[in-house]
Design a protein around this motif. Structure first.
Motif, PDB file in Angstrom:
ATOM      1  N   GLY A   1       2.701   5.843  -6.832  1.00  0.00           N
ATOM      2  CA  GLY A   1       1.075   6.336  -6.771  1.00  0.00           C
ATOM      3  C   GLY A   1       0.201   7.598  -7.376  1.00  0.00           C
ATOM      4  O   GLY A   1      -0.553   7.747  -7.846  1.00  0.00           O
ATOM      5  N   SER A   2       1.296   8.440  -6.444  1.00  0.00           N
ATOM      6  CA  SER A   2       0.145   9.542  -6.124  1.00  0.00           C
ATOM      7  C   SER A   2       0.983  10.198  -8.094  1.00  0.00           C
ATOM      8  O   SER A   2      -0.086  10.983  -8.301  1.00  0.00           O
ATOM      9  CB  SER A   2       1.478  10.803  -5.470  1.00  0.00           C
TER      10      SER A   2
ATOM     11  N   ASP B   1      -7.919   2.965 -10.058  1.00  0.00           N
ATOM     12  CA  ASP B   1      -7.079   3.244  -8.929  1.00  0.00           C
ATOM     13  C   ASP B   1      -6.875   1.900  -7.980  1.00  0.00           C
ATOM     14  O   ASP B   1      -7.426   1.755  -7.136  1.00  0.00           O
ATOM     15  CB  ASP B   1      -6.855   4.794  -7.437  1.00  0.00           C
TER      16      ASP B   1
ATOM     17  N   TYR C   1      -8.775   7.998  -0.985  1.00  0.00           N
ATOM     18  CA  TYR C   1      -7.041   8.651  -0.958  1.00  0.00           C
ATOM     19  C   TYR C   1      -6.646   8.175  -2.621  1.00  0.00           C
ATOM     20  O   TYR C   1      -6.374   7.780  -3.479  1.00  0.00           O
ATOM     21  CB  TYR C   1      -6.527   7.432  -0.200  1.00  0.00           C
ATOM     22  N   HIS C   2      -6.341   8.910  -3.455  1.00  0.00           N
ATOM     23  CA  HIS C   2      -5.521   8.918  -4.493  1.00  0.00           C
ATOM     24  C   HIS C   2      -3.706   9.711  -4.463  1.00  0.00           C
ATOM     25  O   HIS C   2      -3.389   9.760  -5.678  1.00  0.00           O
ATOM     26  CB  HIS C   2      -6.279   9.623  -5.629  1.00  0.00           C
TER      27      HIS C   2
ATOM     28  N   ILE D   1      -3.839  -0.467  -3.937  1.00  0.00           N
ATOM     29  CA  ILE D   1      -3.938  -1.220  -3.020  1.00  0.00           C
ATOM     30  C   ILE D   1      -4.304  -1.957  -3.311  1.00  0.00           C
ATOM     31  O   ILE D   1      -4.054  -3.525  -3.326  1.00  0.00           O
ATOM     32  CB  ILE D   1      -4.778  -1.205  -2.086  1.00  0.00           C
TER      33      ILE D   1
ATOM     34  N   LYS E   1       2.510   0.256  -5.695  1.00  0.00           N
ATOM     35  CA  LYS E   1       2.242  -0.808  -4.662  1.00  0.00           C
ATOM     36  C   LYS E   1       3.025  -2.534  -4.570  1.00  0.00           C
ATOM     37  O   LYS E   1       4.323  -2.475  -4.786  1.00  0.00           O
ATOM     38  CB  LYS E   1       1.221  -0.990  -3.180  1.00  0.00           C
TER      39      LYS E   1
ATOM     40  N   TRP F   1       0.440  -1.869   2.637  1.00  0.00           N
ATOM     41  CA  TRP F   1      -0.338  -1.607   1.644  1.00  0.00           C
ATOM     42  C   TRP F   1      -0.107  -2.565   0.790  1.00  0.00           C
ATOM     43  O   TRP F   1      -0.387  -2.504  -0.204  1.00  0.00           O
ATOM     44  CB  TRP F   1      -1.715  -1.141   1.091  1.00  0.00           C
TER      45      TRP F   1
ATOM     46  N   ALA G   1      -7.152   3.492   1.982  1.00  0.00           N
ATOM     47  CA  ALA G   1      -6.747   4.231   3.453  1.00  0.00           C
ATOM     48  C   ALA G   1      -8.237   4.970   3.789  1.00  0.00           C
ATOM     49  O   ALA G   1      -7.939   5.351   5.255  1.00  0.00           O
ATOM     50  CB  ALA G   1      -5.764   4.983   2.972  1.00  0.00           C
TER      51      ALA G   1
ATOM     52  N   ARG H   1      -3.895  -1.290  11.774  1.00  0.00           N
ATOM     53  CA  ARG H   1      -3.785   0.753  11.674  1.00  0.00           C
ATOM     54  C   ARG H   1      -5.266   0.927  12.196  1.00  0.00           C
ATOM     55  O   ARG H   1      -6.371   0.020  11.970  1.00  0.00           O
ATOM     56  CB  ARG H   1      -3.451   0.962   9.795  1.00  0.00           C
TER      57      ARG H   1
HETATM   58  N1  PXG Z   1      -3.713   5.476  -4.511  1.00  0.00           N
HETATM   59  C1  PXG Z   1      -4.629   4.770  -3.288  1.00  0.00           C
HETATM   60  C2  PXG Z   1      -5.274   4.240  -4.160  1.00  0.00           C
HETATM   61  C3  PXG Z   1      -3.789   4.318  -2.486  1.00  0.00           C
HETATM   62  O1  PXG Z   1      -3.792   3.897  -1.720  1.00  0.00           O
HETATM   63  C4  PXG Z   1      -1.339   6.077  -3.573  1.00  0.00           C
HETATM   64  C5  PXG Z   1      -2.334   6.285  -4.946  1.00  0.00           C
HETATM   65  C6  PXG Z   1      -0.627   6.879  -3.018  1.00  0.00           C
HETATM   66  O2  PXG Z   1       0.435   6.318  -3.878  1.00  0.00           O
HETATM   67  P1  PXG Z   1       1.655   6.295  -3.069  1.00  0.00           P
HETATM   68  O3  PXG Z   1       2.699   5.445  -3.726  1.00  0.00           O
HETATM   69  O4  PXG Z   1       2.315   7.730  -3.971  1.00  0.00           O
HETATM   70  O5  PXG Z   1       1.987   6.870  -2.099  1.00  0.00           O
HETATM   71  C7  PXG Z   1      -2.687   5.565  -2.863  1.00  0.00           C
HETATM   72  C8  PXG Z   1      -1.250   5.088  -1.156  1.00  0.00           C
HETATM   73  C9  PXG Z   1      -2.494   5.144   4.743  1.00  0.00           C
HETATM   74  C10 PXG Z   1      -1.624   5.674   3.548  1.00  0.00           C
HETATM   75  O6  PXG Z   1      -1.823   5.842   5.277  1.00  0.00           O
HETATM   76  C11 PXG Z   1      -2.126   4.182   2.520  1.00  0.00           C
HETATM   77  C12 PXG Z   1      -1.989   4.688   0.950  1.00  0.00           C
HETATM   78  C13 PXG Z   1      -0.265   5.706   1.026  1.00  0.00           C
HETATM   79  C14 PXG Z   1       0.299   6.136   2.208  1.00  0.00           C
HETATM   80  C15 PXG Z   1      -0.829   6.066   3.660  1.00  0.00           C
HETATM   81  O7  PXG Z   1      -3.482   4.250   4.128  1.00  0.00           O
HETATM   82  N2  PXG Z   1      -1.587   5.071  -0.117  1.00  0.00           N
END
Ligand code: PXG
Length: 465
Positions: free
Chosen positions: A123-124, A262, A156-157, A265, A291, A63, A234, A419
């Motif tokens: 993002g985390s 958030d 998902y965050h 994405i 991202k 993404w 996600a 996916r």
């Molecule tokens: N917030 C949102 C909305 C995200 O989609 C994160 C925070 C975390 O970001 P980091 O950079 O720490 O990964 C995300 C990340 C999937 C998938 O399987 C989605 C994400 C990460 C890994 C897998 O769709 N989104």
């Protein structure tokens, strides 16, 4: 160079990978048995694997590769910055030029009244910052009891302790003792899956009012903030009913809690705007970014903070929080170049006027397939539901995700990365995709769905639960 040449045979790369590399969100032994797919290069929206097979990347990496792969300008920006100042921190009353320039640029792009940025590496991490910042903010406001953060099931965050706690993924909570204290979850605005016979707009209002009920149950004196993705990614590209966000905004205003959007994405063009918050009328107090801010060329995340919140935090003494790589100069330089390209090459207009309408049209066409329902898109985000019975919106009489997984594998075979989340299929392509590439994406998706349908019938999976 300490680099494994791409021409090492695939089997040898797979053996080394299995022996030494622990993958995210992966069953290690199962992967070791099968062997990882190894991607060796990419250009535009096309990936190449170690056997020379090409795939159209319907996911923009994860993404994130908004401007597509292979942009030399970003490589040059990184190299230039590495030569000038490869690293310095922003602690101890120090700053550097890329951090300053990027913070100022993000303030220009962000919604009105959001002119402050706290940087992170992902993002985390940014969401961990948000947890600490909103609690610190309320303590500084003389309301230290306001510590609870309301989030949503199937959100998902991120994957850190904080990020995964805010997220509403039960499989993640089941490992590692999550969520952390004072994070609570309410229902998601997923009408297709959970709305039953309700009108979608009424359902949107009902789900928003779960926030009101939760705040009233806990007492507004306990609640610091609500966090949500404008459109869930996600969780399955879940586009909320239009009634949802205005109602959420009303509740946050009336109950005096902060709103965190958030946009990890949704930001940086994915919905056709710099931020989805603008179009959806969210008016956040904090925006989480990552991202697309660098198109994934460098790891960078952050929190864009409303002036009224930043003023309090800045005045409240030392905020005991930060990362070695907060505002990493190379990542910041790459982000600036990426934002320049999005701006000067008219990427937002391309999304709005060309790519998103074409994707919407072709994606809706997939909905004509007897096994496809709820085929909808918003900007360059699209999701559809695989179902054996459209009229009943029924799940398959199989483990959730079994059919989705077959479909994902058929996509790979047909040269497409798409996916699955359970039995929903989702895409989030590079924003620069041409109409012809979108046609290829849709054609390959149709073929993969056809093949999935045959396989599901053969295996006796094509019946409703
Ligand atoms: N917030 C949102 C909305 C995200 O989609 C994160 C925070 C975390 O970001 P980091 O950079 O720490 O990964 C995300 C990340 C999937 C998938 O399987 C989605 C994400 C990460 C890994 C897998 O769709 N989104």
């Amino acid at each position: 160079m300490t680099q494994i040449a791409n021409h090492l045979p695939t089997a040898e790369l797979q053996a080394l990978d299995a022996a030494h590399h622990m993958h995210p969100f992966t069953h290690g032994d199962a992967l070791a048995e099968k062997g990882a797919r190894i991607i060796t290069r990419a250009r535009g929206a096309v990936l190449t694997d170690s056997d020379g097979k090409e795939y159209l990347d319907g996911m923009a990496g994860l993404w994130c590769v908004n401007i597509g792969y292979g942009r030399d300008e970003l490589a040059e920006a990184a190299a230039r910055q590495m030569r000038e100042l490869p690293y310095y921190n922003t602690f101890f009353q120090t700053s550097h030029v890329p951090a300053i320039a990027l913070a100022a640029r993000l303030a220009e792009l962000a919604p009105e009244g959001m002119n402050h940025v706290f940087f992170a590496g992902s993002g985390s991490e940014a969401n961990d910052t948000n947890i600490r910042m909103v609690r610190h903010y309320w303590a500084a406001m003389g309301k230290p009891g306001k510590t609870v953060i309301v989030a949503r099931h199937n959100a998902y965050h991120g994957s850190t302790m904080g990020g995964a706690s805010l997220g509403g993924m039960s499989a993640m909570h089941a490992q590692g003792g999550l969520p952390i204290p004072d994070v609570v979850h309410i229902g998601q605005p997923f009408w297709y899956g959970e709305g039953g016979d309700m009108d979608p707009q009424e359902f949107g209002i009902m789900r928003a009012r779960e926030l009101e009920t939760k705040i009233d149950e806990l007492g507004a004196g306990r609640v610091a903030a609500f966090i949500a993705e404008p459109i869930q990614g996600a969780g399955g590209v879940i586009i909320p009913p239009e009634s949802y966000w205005p109602e959420i905004r009303r509740i946050c205003d009336e109950r005096g809690i902060l709103l965190i959007a958030d946009e990890v994405i949704c930001g940086f063009g994915r919905t056709g705007d710099w931020f989805a918050s603008t179009a959806l009328g969210i008016r956040p107090d904090i925006i989480t970014i990552a991202k697309g801010v660098t198109s994934g060329y460098q790891p960078l995340g952050g929190s864009i903070v409303r002036d009224s919140v930043a003023r309090v935090v800045n005045a409240a003494g030392e905020f005991n929080h930060g990362y070695t790589y907060s505002a990493h100069p190379v990542a910041a330089a790459v982000a600036l170049e990426n934002l320049r390209i999005i701006d000067e090459e008219g990427v937002l207009a391309h999304v709005r006027d060309v790519a998103a309408p074409h994707l919407a049209d072709r994606w809706a066409g997939l909905g004509a397939h007897p096994m496809v329902d709820d085929a909808r898109s918003y900007g360059m985000l699209a999701g559809l539901q695989l179902t054996p019975d459209k009229a009943a919106r029924a799940p398959f009489a199989a483990e959730a995700g079994a059919v989705g997984l077959i479909c994902r594998e058929r996509c790979f075979e047909n040269g497409l990365v798409m996916r699955h989340v359970g039995d929903r299929m989702i895409v989030s392509p590079p924003l620069i995709m041409s109409p012809a590439e979108i046609d290829t994406l849709a054609d390959r998706a149709w073929t993969a769905i056809e093949e999935t349908c045959s396989i599901a019938r053969e295996r006796g999976l094509f019946s409703a639960a």
